[in-house]
Every structure is written in structure tokens, then in C-alpha cells.
Design a protein around this motif. Structure first.
Motif, PDB file in Angstrom:
ATOM      1  N   SER A 630       0.540  -0.753   0.181  1.00  0.00           N
ATOM      2  CA  SER A 630      -0.275   0.314   0.011  1.00  0.00           C
ATOM      3  C   SER A 630       1.150   1.228  -0.096  1.00  0.00           C
ATOM      4  N   SER A 631       2.271   1.070   0.486  1.00  0.00           N
ATOM      5  CA  SER A 631       3.199   2.396   0.597  1.00  0.00           C
ATOM      6  C   SER A 631       4.334   1.676  -0.037  1.00  0.00           C
ATOM      7  N   ARG A 632       4.772   2.817  -1.303  1.00  0.00           N
ATOM      8  CA  ARG A 632       5.921   2.175  -2.027  1.00  0.00           C
ATOM      9  C   ARG A 632       6.961   2.915  -2.021  1.00  0.00           C
ATOM     10  N   ALA A 633       7.639   2.750  -1.468  1.00  0.00           N
ATOM     11  CA  ALA A 633       9.589   3.536  -1.809  1.00  0.00           C
ATOM     12  C   ALA A 633      10.093   2.949  -2.761  1.00  0.00           C
ATOM     13  N   ILE A 634      10.458   3.289  -4.079  1.00  0.00           N
ATOM     14  CA  ILE A 634      11.456   3.107  -5.170  1.00  0.00           C
ATOM     15  C   ILE A 634      12.441   4.322  -5.361  1.00  0.00           C
ATOM     16  N   LEU A 635      13.653   3.301  -4.920  1.00  0.00           N
ATOM     17  CA  LEU A 635      14.536   4.370  -5.202  1.00  0.00           C
ATOM     18  C   LEU A 635      16.025   3.729  -5.919  1.00  0.00           C
ATOM     19  N   LEU A 636      16.138   4.373  -7.652  1.00  0.00           N
ATOM     20  CA  LEU A 636      17.542   4.330  -8.201  1.00  0.00           C
ATOM     21  C   LEU A 636      18.473   5.169  -8.330  1.00  0.00           C
ATOM     22  N   ASP A 637      19.277   4.799  -8.173  1.00  0.00           N
ATOM     23  CA  ASP A 637      20.966   4.942  -9.085  1.00  0.00           C
ATOM     24  C   ASP A 637      20.434   5.265 -10.556  1.00  0.00           C
ATOM     25  N   TYR A 638      21.631   6.222 -10.934  1.00  0.00           N
ATOM     26  CA  TYR A 638      21.228   6.968 -12.565  1.00  0.00           C
ATOM     27  C   TYR A 638      22.187   5.875 -13.134  1.00  0.00           C
ATOM     28  N   ASN A 639      23.458   6.313 -12.771  1.00  0.00           N
ATOM     29  CA  ASN A 639      24.194   6.278 -13.964  1.00  0.00           C
ATOM     30  C   ASN A 639      24.949   4.431 -13.679  1.00  0.00           C
ATOM     31  N   GLY A 640      24.423   4.048 -14.944  1.00  0.00           N
ATOM     32  CA  GLY A 640      24.904   1.986 -14.680  1.00  0.00           C
ATOM     33  C   GLY A 640      23.975   1.842 -14.179  1.00  0.00           C
ATOM     34  N   THR A 641      22.429   1.839 -14.162  1.00  0.00           N
ATOM     35  CA  THR A 641      21.871   1.010 -13.577  1.00  0.00           C
ATOM     36  C   THR A 641      20.640   1.495 -14.319  1.00  0.00           C
ATOM     37  N   ILE A 642      19.794   2.788 -14.325  1.00  0.00           N
ATOM     38  CA  ILE A 642      19.239   2.881 -15.990  1.00  0.00           C
ATOM     39  C   ILE A 642      19.454   3.158 -16.696  1.00  0.00           C
ATOM     40  N   ILE A 643      20.463   3.765 -17.012  1.00  0.00           N
ATOM     41  CA  ILE A 643      21.280   4.052 -18.286  1.00  0.00           C
ATOM     42  C   ILE A 643      22.420   3.267 -18.358  1.00  0.00           C
ATOM     43  N   PRO A 644      23.013   3.231 -19.088  1.00  0.00           N
ATOM     44  CA  PRO A 644      24.786   2.718 -19.865  1.00  0.00           C
ATOM     45  C   PRO A 644      25.374   3.336 -19.011  1.00  0.00           C
ATOM     46  N   GLN A 645      27.049   2.758 -18.163  1.00  0.00           N
ATOM     47  CA  GLN A 645      27.621   3.476 -17.596  1.00  0.00           C
ATOM     48  C   GLN A 645      28.523   4.251 -19.285  1.00  0.00           C
ATOM     49  N   ALA A 646      28.664   3.511 -19.694  1.00  0.00           N
ATOM     50  CA  ALA A 646      29.891   4.644 -20.975  1.00  0.00           C
ATOM     51  C   ALA A 646      28.507   5.683 -21.697  1.00  0.00           C
ATOM     52  N   THR A 647      28.022   5.864 -21.232  1.00  0.00           N
ATOM     53  CA  THR A 647      26.752   6.207 -22.209  1.00  0.00           C
ATOM     54  C   THR A 647      26.463   8.074 -21.643  1.00  0.00           C
ATOM     55  N   THR A 648      27.096   7.998 -19.627  1.00  0.00           N
ATOM     56  CA  THR A 648      26.803   9.117 -19.074  1.00  0.00           C
ATOM     57  C   THR A 648      27.945  10.306 -19.554  1.00  0.00           C
ATOM     58  N   ILE A 649      29.140   9.322 -20.477  1.00  0.00           N
ATOM     59  CA  ILE A 649      30.248   9.903 -20.790  1.00  0.00           C
ATOM     60  C   ILE A 649      29.683  11.564 -21.239  1.00  0.00           C
ATOM     61  N   ASN A 650      29.645  10.783 -23.017  1.00  0.00           N
ATOM     62  CA  ASN A 650      29.217  11.704 -23.539  1.00  0.00           C
ATOM     63  C   ASN A 650      27.711  12.405 -23.464  1.00  0.00           C
ATOM     64  N   ASP A 651      26.655  11.939 -23.230  1.00  0.00           N
ATOM     65  CA  ASP A 651      25.300  11.894 -22.802  1.00  0.00           C
ATOM     66  C   ASP A 651      24.707  11.133 -21.775  1.00  0.00           C
ATOM     67  N   PRO A 652      24.129  12.329 -21.062  1.00  0.00           N
ATOM     68  CA  PRO A 652      23.680  11.504 -19.736  1.00  0.00           C
ATOM     69  C   PRO A 652      21.859  11.208 -20.207  1.00  0.00           C
ATOM     70  N   THR A 653      21.572  11.825 -20.728  1.00  0.00           N
ATOM     71  CA  THR A 653      19.963  11.985 -21.159  1.00  0.00           C
ATOM     72  C   THR A 653      19.235  10.729 -21.292  1.00  0.00           C
ATOM     73  N   PRO A 654      18.824   9.946 -20.390  1.00  0.00           N
ATOM     74  CA  PRO A 654      17.862   9.083 -20.812  1.00  0.00           C
ATOM     75  C   PRO A 654      16.536   9.314 -21.528  1.00  0.00           C
ATOM     76  N   SER A 655      16.537   7.504 -22.681  1.00  0.00           N
ATOM     77  CA  SER A 655      15.860   7.506 -23.801  1.00  0.00           C
ATOM     78  C   SER A 655      14.299   7.774 -22.992  1.00  0.00           C
ATOM     79  N   SER A 656      13.541   7.215 -24.228  1.00  0.00           N
ATOM     80  CA  SER A 656      12.321   7.922 -24.276  1.00  0.00           C
ATOM     81  C   SER A 656      11.837   7.100 -23.337  1.00  0.00           C
TER      82      SER A 656
END
Length: 917
Positions: A630-656
Motif C-alpha cells: 500500500s506504500s512503496r519507496a522505489i530508489l534508483l541509481d542513475y549512471n549504470g543502473t537505468i542508463i549505461p555507464q559509458a553513455t553518461t560520459i558523452n550523453d547522460p540523457t535517458p531514453s524515452s
């Protein structure tokens, strides 16, 4: 029929061994044996499969008789039977694979797998030989097709691996066809006791040949099939030897994920700058890492291997309590550094042979009044025979007093290969020897004596015994055991001094002494601290070393000899085998409790090893709990978790796709979704501007906000009260930036990232070794200059970061949970996903905070297999997104839409932006 009988006999042998083990164990328990006795018995009766290119056997084929008689079928059959009965086999006492049995428990069964040194032609003959060897010698022969054997041994092994591992780069073109590679029977190396040396036939150091490589792969597969025929994976240990079978660990690990597997390399391992020229470098490295324990003779060889793993595979090693290891997909691969020793018992028996005694007396009489310098080498381009002869010539030129008194006795074992390089070596040795003898020789004095033939064991011992000094000038060698053998034979020399005249003036009958001149490029050099170490390329220095060895006082020679003999006698081949097997048992101890599964194809295969409590996070499992909460906490890292680590160097924007699934989760009124990242707040604002209900925590939690329209707030430990107006002192940045700029200028590939609350030095693109070295220096430098500042200096994955004290992802998670509890919306479902070291604070905080809540469900998950405080894992970013999509689908779309409308029209409901007030 014979094959079935042999397998049945092998099965009965294993059953008898198990029964004896059970009887011994039960007897020990009844008698109240010592603690740990049962474990010793279990290890004692395990079987050892020793796999090498050559079996430790001497095979004499039958004589080929002409077809006679009446030519009938019965006569042909009788003649064939006589041929097969003519095979004769005996143990090769010089083989290292046979000698290492001295270090194994007597009750341990040992089985050998390898090739014979001679060819067995017909299939019928091969079956008969295989049956004989299994029944009488417990050996399993591998028969190779002639063309495959030629391309494997004389091609890839001798023309690619052997030169490269001895620092000879492939600068010449490949031959038009492998027809020039001739099959031959080698005699074994006196210095190594193992088939590992010899230059290839055809010049060595040829460019990569794909046909040779395919043959190498095929032979390793054939060996794997032979091992699989006889192995009992739950009971047996497998010990693979030398560079001929570097791919075998992959094929065995692919078939048996938990096989106990050791590997020892008997050659040098080249530096990364040399090894990286090999086109199949990654395949070989990954294959070796499928072993549990990898052995090297010296630290230099192990260091080069670890450097290659770091530079080419991105693997870092760790040292703990004297053990070195590499973590490879959850498995800890051990690194063993220990030089092989000699078989002391064999040499002692050899000294007692009548032929040895007779030959010693003959040599003492022949060389009476002369000081003998001994060289014993294979005819090989890496042994430095020509350099040794030139140094001896220089000795006689510079020190004329030794003319007529000192001689060089050079034993040259026959070459293993045939080619232009071998002919040139032989001609060079002959020319130099003739020149020295012609210039300095006289009646009754021959300065250089070249013995170019196969020297029997007893004769070799005699040469060792009469020589005052042993000279080894190899330009590159794995583990040359000639100095060890020489020391052991000189220790037993005194028994001859009572019966015969000693070599040299003023003999001391009971004095035990010896002198060694060894190249600094051979494997045994580090263990011989009393030897005179030389650079064999420096002719003058080697000549002066010879002069020093001759003129050194007897007392000093005796002291050095005693030191060497103490090491050689205690670190023999039995000690080496016991030590390696002991470390192999220790490394494999946790196999039974690990959960393993294989991934990858071909030579890219590897095994993922998991702790029993560390398991994959399944979407169906978490979705069912998600729906009930009934009550949820969803905690997410960014680099290497929801976008690839290598992508964040040049373009940190997440996909659609990522933005869509986050918006869907945020639209559920039961969910509090927060991105916790090390990125700056400006970057996070730009990346997630379309996510209205998404919470953001920037710079590892220094700044946070609970939805898009709220203000950024500093973490609690950086402000005295719940306000945003407190000024923060960042004067420490003026100290940090000049220091980091200095290291950036001197480290190519590094750069500085400046954040509002922190400064980060990145060295991901720098040289791995130099970058790590600079990072350690920078860490020490910053800690010393910031000792009085309220900051923390930490080293992470290719970074050194300076940030305010009390800032971490764990702190912002504490604030979130505390505020949710304050508003009576404590979560009964928590999902936390991260991929790097900074996320471990998050996992630890959540585990501690949720431990008191029995009804709450916690799912702490890391990305990829690695030691973690999380109990779950996902393989990559794709699996993380797939999991979040599954949770989004589990939410009620209608309820989510209604919640969005309700939250937009009313401000009375508790919302995230009110939690921090």
C-alpha cells in the motif's frame, strides 16, 4: 570390448578407493581420532588428473617386419599381433609430471592424460596402446591426426606462443604452407624436466596464422574429451601444465561448472606490451581465468599476467593475507607464485650409480689441474650459448693468467626444432669455439670443449660434480633447473674427494663449495641470492663474473653453497607439488556451496558463481509483492543502473523508454520514486524535466527535491535547521583544485569534474597502472593538506572525490524514510537498485532501517555479479528497465489516472513536497 573392460575396471578401482576411505573414516571416528582427521582422509583419497602435452612415458614402437609367409589372412593377423606386442613402455624418470608425484599423498590415485612422443598410426593399434597404458600405467593417451599435430605443435606452439612468451615479436611473414614443419621426436630438456622448450622449426616469431590457431583449438578440445572420459567431477582434481593447453580450462569448465581445476605455466609470461600483439590475446586470458588456481614461477611472470588482465579485460586483483586473487564473475581465481624444484631423491640415487662413479673418475683424471666452467643448454636461440662463448673469450683476453688453467665445458643438447635459426646457432657456436681454441689452445689444453649430443643422466651428474662453476646465460628462460641440479650434485662431491684426485690446485677433500653465474632473465635467478647475477648481453660483465667466481675464496664459496643447498633441498619438486595442491584445495573449498551457471559462447564462455543467498531478482516474484503493498519507496541509481555507464560520459540523457516507465510509476499514488545520483542537479533537472512527480537527489544526496516544482534542499547534515538559507563554506576547493590540476597535467587521459558540493578527479581513460598509481598519490596528497577541513576524500572506480563530510546516498535515504514515517506513510515495499560502491551505503541504510519492520518487504538489488550488501542482482541495465516495466504494468492504470487528477485539483492530500517541511 577392450575399451568397455577398461572403463569397468576404472569404475571398480574408484569404488574400492571410496570403500577404503569410508573404512578409514569410520575407524578414525570409533577411535576418537584427532579433529580434522576426516578432512585429511577425504583429501588423501581424492584422485588427481595430471594433464600435459606429453605423457611421462618412454615409448618404443615395434620393429616393422616385412610381409612374408604365404600371405594369407591368418598370417597377416598373426604378424599384426606380433607388431602390437612389440610396443614397450616405461616411465620417463626425467619428466616433471612423474616427479611431482613425490609431493602427493601415497594413497592418492594419479592419472596422466597426454600424447606419446611417437606416432601410433592405425586405429587398431591406438586402441591396443590405450588399453595397455590405462591398465599398466594409469595413463590416457590422446592421439592427434598428423596434420593437426604438426600445425598445433610445430606451428602455433613453437612459432607463435613460444617466441612471443620469450619476447620475440612476430616480425616475419608466415610460410606459404606448413609443409616445412617436420615431425620429430624430442629428447626432453635436461634443465626443465618438462617438454616446454626449444625453438620452432622455421625461424620462430612468425606472424599469426589462423590455420595454426584452429589446430591449437582442436587439440585442446581433443584433450578435453579425453579428460571427460575418465573424470569424476565431484571427486577429482585436474592439474593442467604449460602453454600447450591454455584453452583447456574453458572446455572443462563448460562441461563441469564446479570442476576443481589448477593450471601451471612453465614458461615466462611476457609483459603486456608484448602479449597485446597476439590477435587471440583475450581468448587465452579468459580461458586461463576459467581455472581455479594459476601458477607462475616468479612474481614478474605473475605481475605481467595481472597487468594483462587489468589492461585488456579491466580486472583488478587483490591481495589478502598473503594470497593474490582475481575476481572473475563471482569466482575468485587464485594466483600462485612458486618456482618448481628438482627431485632430490633421483639425484641421490644417480650419484650412487656405478656408471656415475666411473665417469666422475674419468673426468677428474682428464681435467686434472684445470678449473672447469660448465655450461649445459639446449640448442635454442634463447639460451645465450654464443654470448657465453664470447664472454669466455673475453676472460682469456683480459686475464691472461687463466690461459692453460681454466676451460669451458659446454654441453649442447640436440635442438628440438629444425630450421635456419638452429643451423645458424650451431654454426655460430662452432666458429667461436674454433677461434678460441685456435688462439688460446696449446698441447694438452683445449679452452672450449663442445659436447653436442644427447648426454645420459649419469654422465650429466658427473659433469656437474667436477665443475667448479656453472654458467647460465639464457637471454630468456622460464624455470631453468640446471643451477639447482648443479648445487645438489656438488653437495655430494666430497665422497669422491677421498678416493680420487680433485680438480684444481690445493684441493680441500671435505670442502663443499660451488659457484653460480646466472642470467637475471631466468626463473630461478630470484631464489639464488648467493649467485653472481649477470646481464648476458653485457659480454665484459659476464667475463668479469667468471673471473670473480674463479678467484673467490673457498670460505666464501662454501658459504654461498650452503645457502643455496639449504633452499634447493627444502624447496624440491615434492614441496612445490604439495604447496600448489594445498592452495588448489583452499581455493576450491567453497565450490560445494556456490550456485553456478555458465554464460557465453565458444571461447568466451565463463561461469557465474553466486552465493546461495545472492540470487537474481525475478519480475514475477517482486510483482506479486508489489501488488499487495500500500506504500512503496522505489530508489534508483542513475549512471549504470537505468542508463549505461559509458553513455553518461558523452550523453547522460535517458531514453524515452526510461522516461515513460518512470512517469507510469510516479503516477501511481502508492509510489514514491526517487533518482539518487552523483550527477549535478543541473544535469538531473535537464534529464528529467518531463517527470513531474519524480524525486531527485543530486551529488550523492547533497541536494534533493521531492518533485519537479519543489525547491532544492541540502541534506540535513549540511544545515543546522530545516531551512535552505544557511551558507556553506567551500573554501577547501581553493586548496583542492590546484592539487588536482597538477596531477591532471602529468596524467594523460585524466580530467577534473567540478560540482557544486564536490570536486572529482577522473582517470578512466588514463593508463591503468599509471592512473592507479597517480590516484593513490593524489589520495595521500589530499588527505595531508585537508586534514583540518570538514571534507572526506575517497577513491572510487577510476575516480578520486573530495566532498563535504556526512554526505552519502545513505543519508538522503535516511531522510526520506524518516519523513515518510513522520507523515504515517511508512513504506511496506522498498525497492533499491544501484550498481557502484556509493550505492552500498544505500543498501546498508535501508537494511538497517527496515529491519525493525517485520511487515515491510525489502528488495535491495545490485547490477551485475559482484560482492555487495544487496541480496539480489540483475545482469545489466536492460534487465533493470524490464523489471521496472513489469512493475509499471502491475499498477492500476485507472487508479493512476485518477490520482493524477486528484493531486492536481486538491492540495489537502499529503504530497511529497510537504514531507520535508
Amino acid at each position: 570390448m577392450a575399451e568397455g573392460e577398461s572403463r569397468e575396471e576404472d569404475y571398480r578401482r574408484r569404488e574400492r578407493r571410496r570403500e577404503r576411505s569410508k573404512m578409514r573414516n569410520s575407524s578414525g571416528e570409533e577411535c576418537g581420532g584427532r579433529a580434522g582427521a576426516k578432512e585429511i582422509d577425504e583429501n588423501e583419497y581424492r584422485r588427481m588428473l595430471i594433464v600435459g602435452h606429453r605423457l611421462p612415458l618412454i615409448a618404443i614402437p615395434p620393429r616393422r617386419r616385412g610381409h612374408g609367409g604365404d600371405g594369407g589372412g591368418d598370417g597377416d593377423e598373426q604378424q599384426q599381433q606380433q607388431q602390437q606386442e612389440g610396443w614397450k613402455f616405461s616411465w620417463d624418470e626425467d619428466s616433471l609430471l612423474l616427479q611431482l608425484k613425490a609431493g602427493l599423498p601415497k594413497e592418492m590415485e594419479v592419472m596422466y592424460i597426454g600424447c606419446l612422443k611417437v606416432e601410433v598410426e592405425s586405429m587398431e593399434e591406438q586402441e591396443q596402446v590405450a588399453t595397455t597404458l590405462l591398465q599398466n600405467f594409469n595413463c590416457v593417451p590422446a592421439f592427434l591426426p598428423p596434420d593437426v599435430r604438426t600445425r598445433f605443435y610445430h606451428g602455433f606452439c613453437k612459432q607463435t606462443l613460444w617466441p612471443l612468451f620469450h619476447y620475440l615479436l612476430p616480425l616475419s611473414s608466415p610460410p606459404p604452407a606448413p609443409d616445412h614443419l617436420h615431425h620429430h621426436q624430442d629428447h626432453g630438456s635436461y634443465g626443465s624436466g618438462y617438454d616446454g622448450g626449444g625453438s620452432g622449426g622455421g625461424g620462430g616469431g612468425l606472424r599469426f596464422n589462423r590455420s595454426f590457431w584452429q589446430a591449437y583449438v582442436s587439440v585442446n578440445k581433443i584433450f578435453a574429451d579425453k579428460v571427460m572420459e575418465v573424470i569424476s567431477p565431484d571427486d577429482d582434481y585436474v592439474w593442467i601444465h604449460d602453454y600447450h593447453l591454455m584453452l583447456l580450462p574453458t572446455f572443462l569448465r563448460k562441461r563441469f561448472n564446479k570442476v576443481r581445476l589448477g593450471y601451471f605455466l612453465h614458461t615466462p609470461f611476457p609483459s603486456s606490451e608484448i602479449y597485446r600483439t597476439l590477435p587471440v590475446r583475450d581468448e587465452i586470458l579468459k580461458a586461463l581465468l576459467n581455472a581455479d588456481l594459476i601458477g607462475f614461477h616468479t612474481f614478474d611472470y605473475a605481475r605481467h599476467f595481472l597487468s594483462c588482465c587489468s589492461r585488456m579485460l579491466g580486472l583488478a586483483y587483490e591481495s589478502k593475507r598473503g594470497y593474490i586473487g582475481l575476481e572473475y564473475y563471482g569466482r575468485m581465481v587464485g594466483i600462485k607464485i612458486l618456482p618448481v624444484g628438482i627431485h632430490m631423491g633421483q639425484l641421490k640415487l644417480g650419484l650412487q650409480l656405478p656408471a656415475t662413479k666411473w665417469h666422475i673418475r674419468e673426468l677428474q683424471a682428464e681435467f686434472e689441474g684445470k678449473t672447469v666452467l660448465l655450461g649445459m643448454d639446449d640448442m635454442d636461440i634463447f639460451k645465450g650459448i654464443g654470448l657465453k662463448l664470447l664472454a669466455f673469450e673475453q676472460l682469456l683476453l683480459l686475464h691472461s693468467r687463466w690461459r692453460g688453467r681454466v676451460m669451458l665445458l659446454q654441453i649442447v643438447n640436440p635442438a628440438r626444432g629444425q630450421g635456419k635459426d638452429v643451423e645458424e646457432l650451431q654454426n655460430e657456436a662452432d666458429v667461436i669455439a674454433q677461434r678460441i681454441n685456435g688462439r688460446f689452445g696449446s698441447e694438452g689444453y683445449e679452452p672450449v670443449v663442445l659436447v653436442q649430443r644427447h648426454v645420459p643422466f649419469h654422465e650429466r651428474i658427473a659433469y656437474y660434480t667436477v665443475a667448479e662453476c656453472c654458467v647460465v646465460t639464457a637471454v630468456r628462460d622460464g624455470m631453468n633447473l640446471i643451477p639447482y641440479e648443479y648445487i645438489a650434485c656438488r653437495e655430494g662431491r666430497s665422497q669422491w674427494d677421498d678416493d680420487a684426485s680433485s680438480v684444481g690446485p690445493n684441493p680441500e677433500p671435505t670442502k663443499k663449495k660451488s659457484m653460480l653465474i646466472v642470467s637475471e632473465f631466468i626463473g630461478c635467478s630470484p631464489s639464488l641470492s648467493g649467485a653472481i647475477r649477470v646481464n648476458p648481453w653485457n659480454i665484459e660483465a659476464v667475463a668479469e663474473a667468471m673471473n670473480l667466481a674463479i678467484t673467490l675464496p673457498d670460505s666464501e664459496q662454501h658459504t654461498r653453497h650452503e645457502k643455496h643447498f639449504q633452499f634447493v633441498s627444502t624447496h624440491d619438486v615434492a614441496y612445490w607439488a604439495r604447496s600448489f595442491i594445498g592452495d588448489l584445495q583452499r581455493t576450491c573449498k567453497g565450490h560445494a556451496r556456490q550456485r553456478c551457471y555458465g554464460i557465453g559462447f565458444g571461447l568466451g564462455f565463463r561461469v557465474i558463481a553466486l552465493d546461495p543467498d545472492f540470487r537474481r531478482l525475478r519480475t514475477d516474484l517482486i510483482a506479486s509483492v508489489y501488488k499487495k503493498s500500500s506504500s512503496r519507496a522505489i530508489l534508483l541509481d542513475y549512471n549504470g543502473t537505468i542508463i549505461p555507464q559509458a553513455t553518461t560520459i558523452n550523453d547522460p540523457t535517458p531514453s524515452s523508454e526510461v522516461l515513460s516507465v518512470l512517469n507510469t510509476l510516479c503516477s501511481d499514488p502508492k509510489n514514491f520514486v526517487v533518482i539518487i545520483s552523483g550527477q549535478s542537479r543541473n544535469v538531473l533537472e535537464d534529464c528529467f524535466s518531463s517527470c513531474e512527480r519524480l524525486g531527485l537527489a543530486a551529488e550523492h544526496g547533497y541536494f534533493y527535491r521531492w518533485h519537479r516544482d519543489s525547491e532544492w534542499v541540502r541534506c540535513r547534515r549540511q544545515r543546522g535547521y530545516w531551512d535552505t538559507s544557511s551558507a556553506v563554506n567551500f573554501e577547501w576547493k581553493q586548496v583542492v583544485e590546484p592539487v588536482m590540476e597538477k596531477y591532471t597535467e602529468s596524467t594523460d587521459g585524466s580530467y577534473i569534474e567540478r560540482k557544486e558540493s564536490a570536486i572529482v578527479w577522473h582517470y578512466h581513460d588514463a593508463d591503468p597502472d599509471f592512473g592507479l598509481w597517480q590516484a593513490k598519490e593524489l589520495l595521500d596528497h589530499l588527505e595531508s593538506v585537508l586534514v583540518s577541513q570538514p571534507v572526506t576524500v575517497k577513491r572510487g572506480a577510476h575516480i578520486v572525490e573530495v566532498k563535504p563530510q556526512g554526505v552519502s546516498k545513505g543519508v538522503v535515504v535516511e531522510e526520506l524514510l524518516a519523513m515518510m514515517s513522520l507523515k504515517s506513510v511508512s513504506p511496506d515495499f522498498v525497492l533499491c537498485i544501484g550498481d557502484d560502491r556509493s550505492d552500498q551505503d544505500m543498501f546498508e541504510t535501508i537494511s538497517t532501517s527496515m529491519a525493525q519492520s517485520r511487515s515491510a518487504e525489502l528488495f535491495a538489488c545490485t547490477v551485475r555479479q559482484k560482492p555487495s550488501k544487496a541480496k539480489y542482482y540483475l545482469d545489466d541495465v536492460t534487465e533493470v528497465i524490464r523489471l521496472l516495466q513489469g512493475l509499471a504494468a502491475a499498477s492500476d492504470p485507472a487508479a493512476a489516472a485518477a490520482a493524477v487528477h486528484c493531486l492536481a485539483s486538491s492540495s489537502s492530500n499529503p504530497t511529497l513536497e510537504t514531507l520535508h517541511v
